[in-house]
Design a protein around this motif. Structure first.
Motif, PDB file in Angstrom:
ATOM      1  N   VAL A  34       0.857  -1.097  -0.139  1.00 38.15           N
ATOM      2  CA  VAL A  34      -0.009  -0.059  -0.128  1.00 38.15           C
ATOM      3  C   VAL A  34       0.927   1.268  -0.007  1.00 38.15           C
ATOM      4  O   VAL A  34       1.437   1.664   1.039  1.00 38.15           O
ATOM      5  N   VAL A  35       1.088   1.670  -1.164  1.00 36.50           N
ATOM      6  CA  VAL A  35       2.095   3.151  -1.439  1.00 36.50           C
ATOM      7  C   VAL A  35       1.079   4.351  -1.024  1.00 36.50           C
ATOM      8  O   VAL A  35       0.291   4.440  -1.761  1.00 36.50           O
ATOM      9  N   HIS A  36       1.570   4.988  -0.098  1.00 39.08           N
ATOM     10  CA  HIS A  36       0.982   6.375   0.315  1.00 39.08           C
ATOM     11  C   HIS A  36       2.143   7.389  -0.336  1.00 39.08           C
ATOM     12  O   HIS A  36       3.068   7.409   0.045  1.00 39.08           O
ATOM     13  N   ALA A  37       1.514   7.905  -1.543  1.00 39.14           N
ATOM     14  CA  ALA A  37       2.420   8.755  -2.024  1.00 39.14           C
ATOM     15  C   ALA A  37       1.982  10.036  -2.570  1.00 39.14           C
ATOM     16  O   ALA A  37       0.587  10.134  -3.167  1.00 39.14           O
ATOM     17  N   SER A  38       2.647  11.271  -2.562  1.00 40.82           N
ATOM     18  CA  SER A  38       2.420  12.264  -3.310  1.00 40.82           C
ATOM     19  C   SER A  38       3.767  12.690  -4.274  1.00 40.82           C
ATOM     20  O   SER A  38       3.946  12.313  -5.382  1.00 40.82           O
ATOM     21  N   GLY A  61      -0.657   7.795 -10.665  1.00 39.77           N
ATOM     22  CA  GLY A  61      -0.510   6.287 -10.429  1.00 39.77           C
ATOM     23  C   GLY A  61       0.607   5.912  -9.339  1.00 39.77           C
ATOM     24  O   GLY A  61       1.728   6.491  -9.329  1.00 39.77           O
ATOM     25  N   THR A  62       0.480   4.496  -8.658  1.00 46.04           N
ATOM     26  CA  THR A  62       1.538   4.025  -7.867  1.00 46.04           C
ATOM     27  C   THR A  62       1.291   2.510  -7.950  1.00 46.04           C
ATOM     28  O   THR A  62       0.198   2.062  -8.721  1.00 46.04           O
ATOM     29  N   PRO A  63       2.273   1.756  -7.474  1.00 48.06           N
ATOM     30  CA  PRO A  63       2.029   0.347  -7.628  1.00 48.06           C
ATOM     31  C   PRO A  63       0.813  -0.162  -7.086  1.00 48.06           C
ATOM     32  O   PRO A  63       0.263  -1.227  -7.734  1.00 48.06           O
ATOM     33  N   THR A  64       0.248   0.307  -5.934  1.00 47.88           N
ATOM     34  CA  THR A  64      -1.127   0.020  -5.430  1.00 47.88           C
ATOM     35  C   THR A  64      -2.183   0.340  -6.447  1.00 47.88           C
ATOM     36  O   THR A  64      -3.033  -0.638  -6.635  1.00 47.88           O
ATOM     37  N   SER A  65      -2.261   1.490  -6.987  1.00 49.61           N
ATOM     38  CA  SER A  65      -3.557   1.801  -8.076  1.00 49.61           C
ATOM     39  C   SER A  65      -3.323   0.962  -9.279  1.00 49.61           C
ATOM     40  O   SER A  65      -4.259   0.446  -9.873  1.00 49.61           O
ATOM     41  N   ASP A  66      -1.930   0.699  -9.843  1.00 49.58           N
ATOM     42  CA  ASP A  66      -1.622  -0.134 -11.030  1.00 49.58           C
ATOM     43  C   ASP A  66      -2.090  -1.410 -10.785  1.00 49.58           C
ATOM     44  O   ASP A  66      -2.650  -2.106 -11.770  1.00 49.58           O
ATOM     45  N   ALA A  67      -1.967  -2.213  -9.427  1.00 51.29           N
ATOM     46  CA  ALA A  67      -2.477  -3.290  -9.271  1.00 51.29           C
ATOM     47  C   ALA A  67      -3.676  -3.634  -9.713  1.00 51.29           C
ATOM     48  O   ALA A  67      -4.226  -4.620 -10.294  1.00 51.29           O
ATOM     49  N   LEU A 218     -15.563   3.311  -0.695  1.00 52.63           N
ATOM     50  CA  LEU A 218     -15.986   4.046  -1.671  1.00 52.63           C
ATOM     51  C   LEU A 218     -15.076   3.884  -2.810  1.00 52.63           C
ATOM     52  O   LEU A 218     -13.831   4.263  -2.549  1.00 52.63           O
ATOM     53  N   LEU A 219     -15.209   3.671  -3.946  1.00 53.51           N
ATOM     54  CA  LEU A 219     -14.427   3.460  -5.362  1.00 53.51           C
ATOM     55  C   LEU A 219     -15.188   3.335  -6.587  1.00 53.51           C
ATOM     56  O   LEU A 219     -16.051   2.873  -6.556  1.00 53.51           O
ATOM     57  N   GLY A 220     -14.480   3.549  -7.578  1.00 47.05           N
ATOM     58  CA  GLY A 220     -14.978   3.421  -8.935  1.00 47.05           C
ATOM     59  C   GLY A 220     -13.988   3.196  -9.906  1.00 47.05           C
ATOM     60  O   GLY A 220     -12.736   3.454  -9.726  1.00 47.05           O
ATOM     61  N   MET A 221     -14.342   2.110 -10.868  1.00 44.22           N
ATOM     62  CA  MET A 221     -13.384   1.950 -11.875  1.00 44.22           C
ATOM     63  C   MET A 221     -14.017   2.230 -13.365  1.00 44.22           C
ATOM     64  O   MET A 221     -15.112   2.014 -13.498  1.00 44.22           O
ATOM     65  N   VAL A 222     -13.040   2.597 -14.175  1.00 42.33           N
ATOM     66  CA  VAL A 222     -13.723   2.870 -15.585  1.00 42.33           C
ATOM     67  C   VAL A 222     -12.515   2.240 -16.459  1.00 42.33           C
ATOM     68  O   VAL A 222     -11.487   2.532 -16.711  1.00 42.33           O
ATOM     69  N   ASP A 247      -8.176   2.653   0.190  1.00 49.05           N
ATOM     70  CA  ASP A 247      -9.304   2.165  -0.510  1.00 49.05           C
ATOM     71  C   ASP A 247      -9.138   1.320  -1.635  1.00 49.05           C
ATOM     72  O   ASP A 247      -9.907   0.380  -1.882  1.00 49.05           O
ATOM     73  N   ILE A 248      -7.774   1.614  -2.268  1.00 55.04           N
ATOM     74  CA  ILE A 248      -7.729   0.694  -3.570  1.00 55.04           C
ATOM     75  C   ILE A 248      -7.516  -0.639  -2.986  1.00 55.04           C
ATOM     76  O   ILE A 248      -7.781  -1.671  -3.606  1.00 55.04           O
ATOM     77  N   TYR A 249      -6.290  -0.803  -2.068  1.00 48.92           N
ATOM     78  CA  TYR A 249      -6.213  -2.050  -1.580  1.00 48.92           C
ATOM     79  C   TYR A 249      -7.137  -2.864  -1.075  1.00 48.92           C
ATOM     80  O   TYR A 249      -7.321  -4.026  -1.177  1.00 48.92           O
TER      81      TYR A 249
END
Length: 398
Positions: A34-38, A61-67, A218-222, A247-249
């Motif tokens: 879980v990468v917390h990043a700015s 994007g981060t490794p978490t969102s990319d997964a 809460l989350l959405g994907m497109v 949330d992504i994780y």
């Protein structure tokens, strides 16, 4: 055989279990970090100037969102996927990205009500005209096209009343008019409905629902096909609507069990729906997997299963009288296992009254109030007994 061809032959259950993550990338750990990043650091000024490295800033994007994005892309058979903070954002971001002032769009009349609200307010203020069409229109949607029609926004089954659309026919007409097709696939997910295989250009999901499965995020994907992916990603980056890593994780973790959970939701919901059809006080059961349901043949043709969400129409009499509402209230207040709350797709069963007064051409049931039921993972007999308790209370209202 290529890796891509081998992946395409795998069961959806296998793909959901493994897509989007290679444990070897993270020292063998099964789940991605879980990468917390700015801020992301660059090794030197040349790389900073060119931004020639995989990650450049947290919003991109981060490794978490990319997964999660990579997993959904593979499941959908898409060119790419963006992850946004809510299911509604998954609807509004692509609409804003692909319309312009002066456009005309077609939206199914049985659409998720916040989608209608967005079209009637924000898009209307932008100078975008919306026409709502009958979900059973099929190829006759061609009569509604204008020279400036740019998008057809679909949802199948329809929200709360579950009308099934002939998506291949609608796609054929839309593409002939150079319009794109967006589809909200939250009810069925790609487990039961492969939207892109029917030519849909952009597929929307509320990750809040079945992918999460636990009513706590809460989350959405497109997802977009090759033709529209670059513009969708550009819109996403420009808006900066990235979701938080925690949330992504949680959604990625829930995704791994989604196919198994859906199988249970499907079995329980269909069993209950079948047994409610001949119950006194139930005027109609709205579930597309029932042979008696209008549109069942289309559902059987295009879908490989059904989810845990359906509605019942109580026998309520005249809608202009207070008896209609009193029967709905009596049903809901008699429930013990079913919670009264919005959303769905979680482990627990839920029930809510349905408002259909904003329909224009897809007229709602008139026999009585409509109650939406989310069938969770509890014992089916316990759930049926709870519903019967609610029906008895509604029947007692004079």
């Amino acid at each position: 055989m290529s890796d891509k061809n081998r992946a395409s032959q795998k069961s959806i259950k296998t793909v959901i279990t493994h897509a989007g993550n290679n444990p070897r990338d993270y020292y063998g750990f099964v789940n991605p970090p879980v990468v917390h990043a700015s801020t992301v650091l660059f090794p030197d000024s040349a790389t900073l100037a060119s931004r020639n490295q995989k990650y450049t800033y947290g919003t991109r994007g981060t490794p978490t969102s990319d997964a999660l994005a990579d997993a959904i892309t593979e499941i959908e058979g898409a060119a790419g996927t963006i992850v946004v903070p809510s299911g509604l954002a998954a609807i509004t971001v692509p609409l804003l990205g692909f319309v312009k002032a002066g456009d005309h769009i077609l939206v199914v009349d049985s659409v998720y009500s916040p989608t209608r609200r967005f079209c009637d307010t924000i898009l209307a203020k932008m100078g975008v005209e919306t026409t709502y069409y009958d979900p059973e229109i099929g190829a006759d949607i061609e009569t509604l096209f204008k020279p400036n029609t740019s998008i057809v926004f679909t949802e199948t089954p329809g929200s709360n009343t579950y009308e099934i659309q002939d998506i291949p026919a609608i796609v054929e007409v839309a593409h002939r008019h150079d319009a794109m097709v967006m589809l909200d696939n939250t009810w069925a997910t790609a487990v039961f409905y492969k939207a892109m295989s029917f030519g849909v250009d952009i597929v929307v999901h509320a990750g809040t629902k079945y992918p999460s499965g636990h009513s706590d995020v809460l989350l959405g994907m497109v997802s977009a096909n090759e033709k529209y992916w670059d513009k969708l990603y550009e819109t996403y980056v420009t808006f900066g609507v990235c979701a938080g890593p925690d949330d992504i994780y949680l959604v990625l973790r829930g995704l791994r069990s989604m196919a198994v959970r859906l199988a249970h939701h499907e079995k329980s919901a269909l069993s209950i729906a079948e047994r409610l059809q001949n119950v006194e006080g139930v005027a109609r059961v709205l579930h597309p997997a029932l042979p008696e349901f209008p549109g069942h043949d289309l559902w059987k043709r295009d879908f490989s299963g059904s989810s845990g969400l359906f509605s019942i129409v109580l026998d309520g009499g005249d809608a202009s009288t207070s008896r209609w509402k009193r029967k709905a209230d009596a049903f809901l207040d008699a429930l013990e296992i079913f919670g009264l709350g919005y959303s769905w797709g979680g482990f627990e069963s839920l029930a809510v009254p349905v408002f259909l007064g904003d329909r224009i051409v897809a007229k709602p049931p008139t026999e009585g109030p409509v109650i939406r039921l989310q069938i969770g993972l509890e014992d089916t007999e316990d759930l049926l007994a709870d519903i019967m308790q609610g029906i008895a209370a509604a029947n007692a209202v004079s």
